[in-house]
Design a protein around this motif. Structure first.
Motif, PDB file in Angstrom:
ATOM      1  N   UNK A   1      24.603  45.391  82.522  1.00  0.00           N
ATOM      2  CA  UNK A   1      25.301  44.321  82.995  1.00  0.00           C
ATOM      3  C   UNK A   1      25.806  43.562  81.630  1.00  0.00           C
ATOM      4  N   UNK A   2      24.832  43.157  80.601  1.00  0.00           N
ATOM      5  CA  UNK A   2      24.957  42.673  79.550  1.00  0.00           C
ATOM      6  C   UNK A   2      26.226  42.950  78.419  1.00  0.00           C
ATOM      7  N   UNK A   3      25.944  44.543  78.274  1.00  0.00           N
ATOM      8  CA  UNK A   3      26.909  44.915  77.358  1.00  0.00           C
ATOM      9  C   UNK A   3      28.063  45.281  77.969  1.00  0.00           C
ATOM     10  N   UNK A   4      28.256  45.163  79.393  1.00  0.00           N
ATOM     11  CA  UNK A   4      29.702  45.465  80.068  1.00  0.00           C
ATOM     12  C   UNK A   4      30.474  43.953  79.925  1.00  0.00           C
ATOM     13  N   UNK A   5      29.733  42.805  79.558  1.00  0.00           N
ATOM     14  CA  UNK A   5      30.243  41.738  79.325  1.00  0.00           C
ATOM     15  C   UNK A   5      30.716  41.047  78.091  1.00  0.00           C
ATOM     16  N   UNK A   6      29.543  41.201  77.017  1.00  0.00           N
ATOM     17  CA  UNK A   6      29.519  40.910  75.625  1.00  0.00           C
ATOM     18  C   UNK A   6      29.360  41.852  74.680  1.00  0.00           C
ATOM     19  N   UNK A   7      29.900  41.835  73.441  1.00  0.00           N
ATOM     20  CA  UNK A   7      30.673  40.535  73.172  1.00  0.00           C
ATOM     21  C   UNK A   7      32.161  40.878  73.494  1.00  0.00           C
ATOM     22  N   UNK A   8      33.089  39.794  73.223  1.00  0.00           N
ATOM     23  CA  UNK A   8      34.418  40.111  73.581  1.00  0.00           C
ATOM     24  C   UNK A   8      34.925  40.845  74.963  1.00  0.00           C
ATOM     25  N   UNK A   9      33.982  40.549  75.892  1.00  0.00           N
ATOM     26  CA  UNK A   9      34.386  41.037  77.454  1.00  0.00           C
ATOM     27  C   UNK A   9      33.718  42.486  77.526  1.00  0.00           C
ATOM     28  N   UNK A  10      32.855  42.666  76.542  1.00  0.00           N
ATOM     29  CA  UNK A  10      32.269  44.105  76.645  1.00  0.00           C
ATOM     30  C   UNK A  10      32.856  45.447  76.408  1.00  0.00           C
ATOM     31  N   UNK A  11      31.689  46.346  76.364  1.00  0.00           N
ATOM     32  CA  UNK A  11      31.974  47.671  76.138  1.00  0.00           C
ATOM     33  C   UNK A  11      31.345  48.269  77.244  1.00  0.00           C
ATOM     34  N   UNK A  12      31.824  48.749  78.498  1.00  0.00           N
ATOM     35  CA  UNK A  12      30.921  49.125  79.329  1.00  0.00           C
ATOM     36  C   UNK A  12      31.216  50.548  79.899  1.00  0.00           C
ATOM     37  N   UNK A  13      31.702  51.095  78.665  1.00  0.00           N
ATOM     38  CA  UNK A  13      32.032  52.847  79.251  1.00  0.00           C
ATOM     39  C   UNK A  13      30.921  53.548  79.011  1.00  0.00           C
TER      40      UNK A  13
END
Length: 451
Positions: A49-61
């Protein structure tokens, strides 16, 4: 990411590693509590949940559900969504860890060891069995749809590979015109069905057709050759000076553009530069990004006419596939067919190509919708609502196909409840960590369920 520079990949790895360092700390806390395998799985979801949103909108791949598309647990995707399947995969792993720790400290021959082996085996059999059953149900004959559209998918190919594929924009547009001509020739010879509309990929034109008469004429020629609307992936200028947007244009051969959608989730340092004024003087390579992209604010739905009827086309662009809110918002806004436009040209020959296609398969299963995918140079194709790949193209080639997309309006439980499940599991993991911090400290020992 190494195609943009090894230092870029190293920096991204460092940033993402910080989240997993936090996960390690969280796991060391929650294993002090009873029922810690469940709480540990919640922590996994919380970190996603966290890294899908931050930083800069996240990198949720990198969510673990995307790696489970060919496992029985993927059967749960229509019910609990990506977040729920990530939880189930993590839970399975934590249960195995719980069992290993138990056997290390208690041994298999003890009553505790036998009992916990039975519990873990029963839960894993239940998860695998239920998931496999759901996957089988999802491959059964499909319910009737409210009609269908024949969609032509065009992959025009691009000159060059890696970062050099970012250039030669006019050639890319001409390639897509040429492949559209080839597709319509086959259609008029009766080799493939005549499409109701043609899908071009993201960045099929990097030149704004409203600012460049040659590009505008190329797009218009393609629509006239097709005789049906073309959904063009374009880069359009504005809304402000020095700004641009990644846009889907619905281009009718008689009326020109009748609908558009602006991409909402933009690639940091690829389509926009965070802290642009501060970073550009320090990192001149960022100038290759070009004008600052501005995100759209509306769901990816285009109310259009195709096949002689009014229809709502849902569009998800490339990087957006990783964002639950964007995908679910498109479906809830009334999308009747779902398409993906993508430009993977920069990452040709890397694992990104298959990674994105796996994410698209997860979204098809989650939404129970067929998806047509158009990319500049692969992988384009068709995925059915059970996640099965029906057709796919080869990399670094020009290709095209026609597929039938049923018109559907129903929403799965995942689309409706997964956002709340995502937040709920993340909060549960956080509260478990806070609970352990309030407990008095003891000397280091094995996790509580093993003691």
């Amino acid at each position: 990411m190494h195609v943009l520079g090894v230092w870029v990949a190293a920096l991204l790895v460092l940033v993402e590693a910080l989240f997993f360092a936090g996960l390690g700390a969280a796991l060391s806390l929650v294993t002090r509590l009873r029922g810690w395998p469940v709480l540990a799985a919640c922590c996994w979801v919380g970190v996603e949940y966290a890294y899908s949103r931050v930083p800069f909108g996240g990198f949720g791949w990198t969510r673990i559900a995307y790696a489970a598309v060919d496992t029985p647990l993927a059967g749960f995707l229509p019910l609990v969504g990506v977040a729920g399947v990530s939880f189930l995969v993590a839970l399975a792993g934590q249960l195995v860890a719980w069992l290993v720790l138990t056997l290390r400290h208690r041994g298999l021959t003890t009553a505790v060891g036998i009992r916990r082996l039975a519990v873990v085996a029963a839960v894993l059999v239940l998860l695998v069995g239920a998931g496999a059953g759901l996957r089988q149900w999802q491959t059964d004959p499909q319910p009737e749809a409210a009609g269908e559209l024949q969609v032509g998918v065009v992959q025009g190919n691009v000159p060059g590979r890696g970062i050099e594929a970012l250039g030669r924009a006019r050639t890319v547009t001409t390639n897509h015109l040429a492949e559209t001509v080839a597709l319509m020739t086959r259609a008029r010879l009766g080799l493939v069905p005549v499409p109701d509309f043609v899908l071009w990929p993201e960045n099929s034109t990097d030149i704004d057709p409203y600012r460049d008469p040659v590009t505008r004429q190329t797009v218009q020629n393609a629509a006239e050759v097709a005789g049906v609307p073309i959904m063009v992936g374009a880069v359009t200028q504005g809304p402000g000076a020095g700004e641009r947007q990644i846009t889907a244009l619905w281009w009718d051969p008689d009326r020109g553009e009748t609908a558009r959608y602006h991409k909402q989730n933009l690639v940091p340092f690829g389509e926009w530069i965070p802290l642009r004024k501060q970073l550009l003087p320090l990192l001149p390579i960022l100038s290759k990004v070009g004008a600052q992209s501005v995100p759209g604010t509306e769901p990816g739905v285009l109310p259009v006419q195709a096949g002689g009827r009014d229809v709502v086309v849902g569009d998800v662009m490339c990087f957006e596939l990783a964002y639950d809110r964007t995908v679910y918002g498109t479906l809830r806004a009334g999308a009747e067919v779902l398409v993906v436009q993508s430009n993977n040209a920069t990452y040709g020959g890397t694992g990104q190509i298959e990674q994105q296609f796996a994410i698209t398969r997860a979204r098809a299963m989650e939404a129970r919708r067929e998806i047509a995918v158009a990319t500049t140079n692969s992988v384009s194709g068709v995925i059915d609502r059970s996640g099965r790949v029906v057709q796919r193209t080869n990399e670094f080639t020009a290709a095209s196909l026609v597929t039938a997309l049923p018109l559907r309006s129903s929403l799965t439980p995942a689309v409706l409840v997964a956002p709340w499940l995502d937040r709920g599991l993340a909060v549960a993991g956080l509260l478990a960590c806070l609970l352990t911090l309030r407990q008095p400290r003891h000397r280091h020992s094995a996790p509580s369920e093993v003691r």
